[in-house]
Design a protein around this motif. Sequence first.
Motif, short mmCIF file in Angstrom:
data_model
loop_
_atom_site.label_atom_id
_atom_site.label_comp_id
_atom_site.label_asym_id
_atom_site.label_seq_id
_atom_site.Cartn_x
_atom_site.Cartn_y
_atom_site.Cartn_z
N ASP A 226 5.93 -53.01 -35.38
CA ASP A 226 5.21 -53.54 -36.54
C ASP A 226 5.43 -52.65 -37.75
OD1 ASP A 226 4.02 -55.58 -34.99
OD2 ASP A 226 2.53 -54.15 -34.25
N PHE A 227 5.94 -53.24 -38.82
CA PHE A 227 6.12 -52.53 -40.08
C PHE A 227 4.82 -52.67 -40.87
CE2 PHE A 227 7.28 -52.30 -44.55
CZ PHE A 227 8.02 -51.12 -44.58
N ASN A 228 4.18 -51.54 -41.18
CA ASN A 228 2.88 -51.58 -41.85
C ASN A 228 2.90 -51.00 -43.26
OD1 ASN A 228 1.57 -52.72 -39.56
ND2 ASN A 228 1.57 -50.71 -38.59
N GLY A 229 4.06 -51.02 -43.89
CA GLY A 229 4.17 -50.61 -45.29
C GLY A 229 4.29 -49.11 -45.48
N LYS A 230 4.24 -48.71 -46.74
CA LYS A 230 4.39 -47.30 -47.10
C LYS A 230 3.20 -46.50 -46.60
CE LYS A 230 7.44 -47.73 -51.01
NZ LYS A 230 7.68 -47.41 -52.41
N ALA A 231 3.50 -45.30 -46.14
CA ALA A 231 2.45 -44.38 -45.71
C ALA A 231 1.82 -43.75 -46.93
CB ALA A 231 3.04 -43.30 -44.79
N ALA A 232 0.54 -43.48 -46.85
CA ALA A 232 -0.18 -42.88 -47.98
C ALA A 232 0.18 -41.43 -48.16
CB ALA A 232 -1.68 -43.01 -47.76
N ASP B 31 23.96 -44.33 -43.86
CA ASP B 31 23.84 -43.04 -44.54
C ASP B 31 22.43 -42.48 -44.50
OD1 ASP B 31 26.53 -43.05 -45.18
OD2 ASP B 31 26.20 -44.11 -47.07
N ALA B 32 21.49 -43.22 -43.92
CA ALA B 32 20.10 -42.78 -43.90
C ALA B 32 19.89 -41.67 -42.88
CB ALA B 32 19.19 -43.95 -43.56
N ARG B 33 18.98 -40.77 -43.23
CA ARG B 33 18.49 -39.78 -42.27
C ARG B 33 17.06 -40.18 -41.96
NH1 ARG B 33 19.52 -34.62 -45.68
NH2 ARG B 33 17.86 -35.79 -46.56
N VAL B 34 16.76 -40.30 -40.68
CA VAL B 34 15.47 -40.83 -40.25
C VAL B 34 14.72 -39.78 -39.44
CG1 VAL B 34 14.34 -42.69 -38.97
CG2 VAL B 34 16.50 -43.14 -40.17
N GLU B 35 13.45 -39.62 -39.75
CA GLU B 35 12.57 -38.74 -38.98
C GLU B 35 11.38 -39.56 -38.53
OE1 GLU B 35 11.56 -35.17 -41.16
OE2 GLU B 35 13.51 -35.23 -42.16
N VAL B 36 11.08 -39.51 -37.22
CA VAL B 36 9.96 -40.25 -36.66
C VAL B 36 8.90 -39.27 -36.21
CG1 VAL B 36 9.23 -41.86 -34.88
CG2 VAL B 36 11.50 -42.10 -35.91
N ASP B 37 7.66 -39.49 -36.63
CA ASP B 37 6.52 -38.69 -36.20
C ASP B 37 5.63 -39.59 -35.34
OD1 ASP B 37 4.25 -37.15 -35.88
OD2 ASP B 37 4.17 -36.50 -37.96
N LEU B 38 5.79 -39.49 -34.03
CA LEU B 38 5.04 -40.35 -33.11
C LEU B 38 3.52 -40.23 -33.24
CD1 LEU B 38 7.09 -40.32 -29.79
CD2 LEU B 38 6.64 -42.26 -31.27
N PRO B 39 2.97 -39.01 -33.29
CA PRO B 39 1.51 -38.91 -33.34
C PRO B 39 0.88 -39.64 -34.53
CG PRO B 39 2.46 -36.78 -32.80
CD PRO B 39 3.60 -37.69 -33.17
N THR B 40 1.57 -39.67 -35.66
CA THR B 40 1.02 -40.34 -36.84
C THR B 40 1.57 -41.75 -37.02
OG1 THR B 40 2.72 -39.48 -38.33
CG2 THR B 40 0.72 -38.14 -38.04
N GLY B 41 2.57 -42.13 -36.24
CA GLY B 41 3.19 -43.44 -36.39
C GLY B 41 3.91 -43.59 -37.71
N THR B 42 4.51 -42.50 -38.16
CA THR B 42 5.18 -42.49 -39.46
C THR B 42 6.69 -42.31 -39.30
OG1 THR B 42 3.22 -41.49 -40.45
CG2 THR B 42 5.25 -41.34 -41.70
N VAL B 43 7.43 -43.07 -40.08
CA VAL B 43 8.88 -42.95 -40.12
C VAL B 43 9.26 -42.57 -41.54
CG1 VAL B 43 11.06 -44.19 -39.89
CG2 VAL B 43 9.20 -44.66 -38.30
N MET C 31 16.33 -39.70 -51.87
CA MET C 31 14.90 -39.89 -52.03
C MET C 31 14.29 -40.25 -50.68
SD MET C 31 13.09 -42.40 -54.69
CE MET C 31 11.78 -43.41 -54.12
N ALA C 32 13.22 -39.61 -50.33
CA ALA C 32 12.56 -39.86 -49.04
C ALA C 32 11.34 -40.76 -49.24
CB ALA C 32 12.13 -38.55 -48.41
N GLU C 33 11.20 -41.72 -48.34
CA GLU C 33 10.03 -42.59 -48.32
C GLU C 33 9.49 -42.60 -46.90
OE1 GLU C 33 8.36 -44.12 -50.62
OE2 GLU C 33 9.72 -44.01 -52.32
N SER C 34 8.18 -42.62 -46.77
CA SER C 34 7.55 -42.67 -45.45
C SER C 34 6.86 -44.01 -45.27
CB SER C 34 6.52 -41.54 -45.30
OG SER C 34 7.18 -40.30 -45.33
N TYR C 35 6.96 -44.53 -44.05
CA TYR C 35 6.40 -45.84 -43.72
C TYR C 35 5.59 -45.74 -42.43
CZ TYR C 35 10.09 -47.17 -46.95
OH TYR C 35 10.91 -47.26 -48.05
#
Length: 68
Positions: A62-68, A29-41, A1-5
Amino acid sequence: MAESYKVGGMTCGGCARSVNNAIVKLAPDARVEVDLPTGTVTVNGPVEEATVRKAVESAGFDFNGKAA
């Protein structure tokens, strides 16, 4: 399951690597993708939000919670 933050303070590839490495250290075991322009992980795998928060904050960002 993927979650964005939303993660604040990431400005370069080094920042992205730091966040990625911190999350993988706590959740190997996590796979992580970082999107710098949007500040989303996006984290794929069975990883709790609290674990992501701890990893992001331990990396100095700074952890700012789940991305919309």
